[in-house]
Design a protein around this motif. Structure first.
Motif, mmCIF file in Angstrom:
data_model
loop_
_atom_site.group_PDB
_atom_site.id
_atom_site.type_symbol
_atom_site.label_atom_id
_atom_site.label_comp_id
_atom_site.label_asym_id
_atom_site.label_seq_id
_atom_site.Cartn_x
_atom_site.Cartn_y
_atom_site.Cartn_z
ATOM 1 N N PHE A 145 -19.256 -10.634 3.599
ATOM 2 C CA PHE A 145 -18.072 -9.920 4.084
ATOM 3 C C PHE A 145 -17.312 -9.369 2.902
ATOM 4 C CE2 PHE A 145 -13.775 -10.143 6.290
ATOM 5 C CZ PHE A 145 -14.083 -9.170 7.221
ATOM 6 N N ASP A 146 -17.061 -8.087 2.891
ATOM 7 C CA ASP A 146 -16.312 -7.552 1.762
ATOM 8 C C ASP A 146 -15.057 -6.845 2.254
ATOM 9 O OD1 ASP A 146 -17.435 -5.447 3.005
ATOM 10 O OD2 ASP A 146 -18.845 -4.946 1.397
ATOM 11 N N ARG A 147 -14.613 -7.247 3.450
ATOM 12 C CA ARG A 147 -13.480 -6.513 3.998
ATOM 13 C C ARG A 147 -12.238 -7.399 4.162
ATOM 14 N NH1 ARG A 147 -17.557 -4.583 7.594
ATOM 15 N NH2 ARG A 147 -16.405 -5.157 9.440
ATOM 16 N N VAL A 148 -12.123 -8.388 3.272
ATOM 17 C CA VAL A 148 -10.995 -9.316 3.361
ATOM 18 C C VAL A 148 -9.654 -8.570 3.322
ATOM 19 C CG1 VAL A 148 -9.891 -11.270 2.207
ATOM 20 C CG2 VAL A 148 -12.356 -11.173 2.379
ATOM 21 N N GLU A 149 -9.611 -7.515 2.502
ATOM 22 C CA GLU A 149 -8.357 -6.772 2.361
ATOM 23 C C GLU A 149 -8.181 -5.712 3.447
ATOM 24 O OE1 GLU A 149 -5.987 -7.345 0.135
ATOM 25 O OE2 GLU A 149 -7.104 -8.937 -0.871
ATOM 26 N N GLU A 150 -9.219 -5.499 4.217
ATOM 27 C CA GLU A 150 -9.183 -4.426 5.226
ATOM 28 C C GLU A 150 -7.990 -4.608 6.163
ATOM 29 O OE1 GLU A 150 -12.228 -2.329 8.412
ATOM 30 O OE2 GLU A 150 -12.294 -4.482 8.095
ATOM 31 N N ASP A 151 -7.351 -3.504 6.448
ATOM 32 C CA ASP A 151 -6.126 -3.530 7.240
ATOM 33 C C ASP A 151 -6.354 -2.866 8.591
ATOM 34 O OD1 ASP A 151 -3.648 -3.196 8.309
ATOM 35 O OD2 ASP A 151 -2.875 -1.918 6.700
#
Ligand code: FUL
Length: 472
Positions: A259-265
């Motif tokens: 998963f590389d979308r931890v910061e995804e808003d």
């Protein structure tokens, strides 16, 4: 002081736009679902016997031959872990049905087992006080009508069977995977027709993933975003996006665990600004106790770390991050060729359950006071409270050592808190964002604290807190 009731990080506290956001609230069925927090998935079917993750629909029914299947055992094992319900793969992509369907011969009734497993699980769930949910794969690699309009009728018929023959269901789980059928054709799914069958026969059930009620978190590794918002734009969680992001072939399971979308808003005010299609969209993290969804033996996992099985510590970490990160945890436990949950899985589940039980075993008696700008403290004798316009947050006086803080918003009033800080005896220890249906804050070593302050720094109108609990 930097608080929601002073500058609110420069955002309006309650203008029309803010009211538009908090006007989006969970439905009754979503509320009941959010209370569950942690529940189980069971992947079981012909793949269990072919050692595959995706069957192609050509499997002979005779291979499905569990020697000592016992759905009571599934419930007993899972209930002990604290799980509130079970979602079973009534039909996976291979089209083989674990239930007695009138509309296809490709079912368990033609296998040596010969009995309806959905029915058996329904009875066991009742007995153990667990809820029943069903996974019915829209993608069907066996059914010859797949790819034509007739398949929508077929699917509706099967869905109606599941919705009418097995008692109350808490969830219908529609996978995002959409591939080709036998004839090389892809199906155009008539989602609205499917949804209306469920609303008609199972009005309390949530429709998950490729449906309006529960949002796929976007990975299969139990990871959550830093801020997992509850109100997002419907377009941003569209079914097409799910299909695009989900598994595209049998061997992609691993890719989906990263998963590389931890910061995804998905749901900050900026994101929602020009969106007119806002929806209450609770996140669900589906993750498997083993590397694959279906059961495989030691040989299959010989190159995997820890034999392809997640450790109790990993599972507990996932629980803290999901249940404690405004999401729910759907933990898959495969059933083996005997038709049972294996000792290997029971062992790691046992360790996991122990960590969770220990974390929440000792509830520390506490007094709670609301903090006002003038420095006054307003005691509250209930844990359900709303901050008034001049109140910055609340103070907890624990009568014992603190290891874990558990917070919950009263989401009947929508998801309001956008930011808060945690202070232990006046010292800031955490900077957090969303609370929603659950926030778990853990301290590695038990803290001796006279007071713990939760200062809300940003909120959509007045915060409404349902729970503020301390565990030692
Ligand atoms: C995916 C499927 O392709 C997997 O086999 C599994 O059922 C998982 C839960 O969803 O999209």
């Amino acid at each position: 002081m930097n608080a929601w009731c002073t500058d609110n990080n420069g955002y309006p506290v309650c203008d029309e736009e803010t009211q538009r956001f908090i006007g989006v609230k969970p439905s009754e069925r979503q509320l009941a679902f959010s209370e569950m927090k942690y529940y189980s998935f069971i992947h079981f079917g012909v793949n269990t016997f072919t050692d595959r993750e995706w069957g192609d629909g050509t499997e002979d029914e005779s291979i499905f031959n569990p020697s000592s299947l016992n759905t009571d055992q599934w419930c007993e094992v899972l209930k002990k872990t604290g799980s509130k319900g079970i979602i079973l793969t009534a039909k996976h992509h291979d089209g083989f049905c674990l239930f007695n369907s009138k509309y296809t011969e490709h079912t368990v009734m033609r296998s040596p087992y010969g009995r309806d497993i959905v029915k058996e699980l329904g009875v066991s769930c009742k007995k153990y006080g667990m809820k029943l949910g069903l996974y019915l794969s829209p993608w069907d690699r066996h059914e010859k009508t797949y790819g034509t309009e007739a398949y929508n009728d077929f699917f509706v018929n099967q869905l109606t069977e599941l919705c009418t023959n097995y008692g109350e269901l808490f969830c219908l789980w529609f996978d995002g995977a959409c591939g080709e059928g036998k004839n090389g054709k892809k199906q155009v799914y008539d989602w609205n027709r499917y949804y209306s069958v469920i609303r008609q026969y199972q009005p309390n059930a949530v429709i998950s993933i490729s449906g309006p009620d529960v949002r796929w978190i976007g990975n299969e590794g139990g990871k959550v975003r830093k801020s997992e918002w509850s109100v997002i734009s419907w377009t941003d969680k569209s079914i097409d996006k799910n299909a695009e992001n989900s598994q595209h072939n049998e061997n992609e399971a691993e890719k989906l665990q990263s998963f590389d979308r931890v910061e995804e808003d998905l749901g900050s005010r900026e994101m929602l600004k020009n969106k007119s299609d806002l929806a209450w969209s609770p996140a669900e993290a589906d993750v498997s106790v083993t590397k694959g969804w279906f059961w495989h033996d030691e040989e299959y996992y010989k190159d995997e770390e820890n034999g392809g099985v997640r450790t109790p510590e990993e599972l507990a970490e996932i629980y803290f991050n999901t249940v404690g990160g405004n999401a729910s945890m759907l933990l898959n436990v495969p059933v083996n060729r005997e038709g049972l949950i294996s000792d290997r899985e029971i062992k790691t589940l046992g360790g996991f359950a122990e960590i969770i039980a220990n974390t929440f075993k000792l509830k520390v008696q506490s007094d709670i006071c609301i903090l006002s700008l003038s420095g006054e403290e307003r005691p509250v004798d209930t844990e359900r409270f709303m901050l008034h316009n001049d109140e910055t947050g609340f103070r907890i006086y624990p009568h014992g050592k603190v290891k874990t803080v558990y917070l919950e918003e009263d989401i009947r009033f929508s998801q309001r808190v956008e930011g808060f800080e945690v202070y232990v005896d006046g010292e800031k220890v955490r900077d957090c964002t969303v609370i929603g249906s659950g926030k778990i804050i853990r301290f590695p070593n038990a803290q001796t604290a006279e007071k713990i302050d939760i200062i809300v720094t940003q909120s959509r109108s007045n915060p409404v807190i349902k729970k503020a609990e301390i565990f030692g």
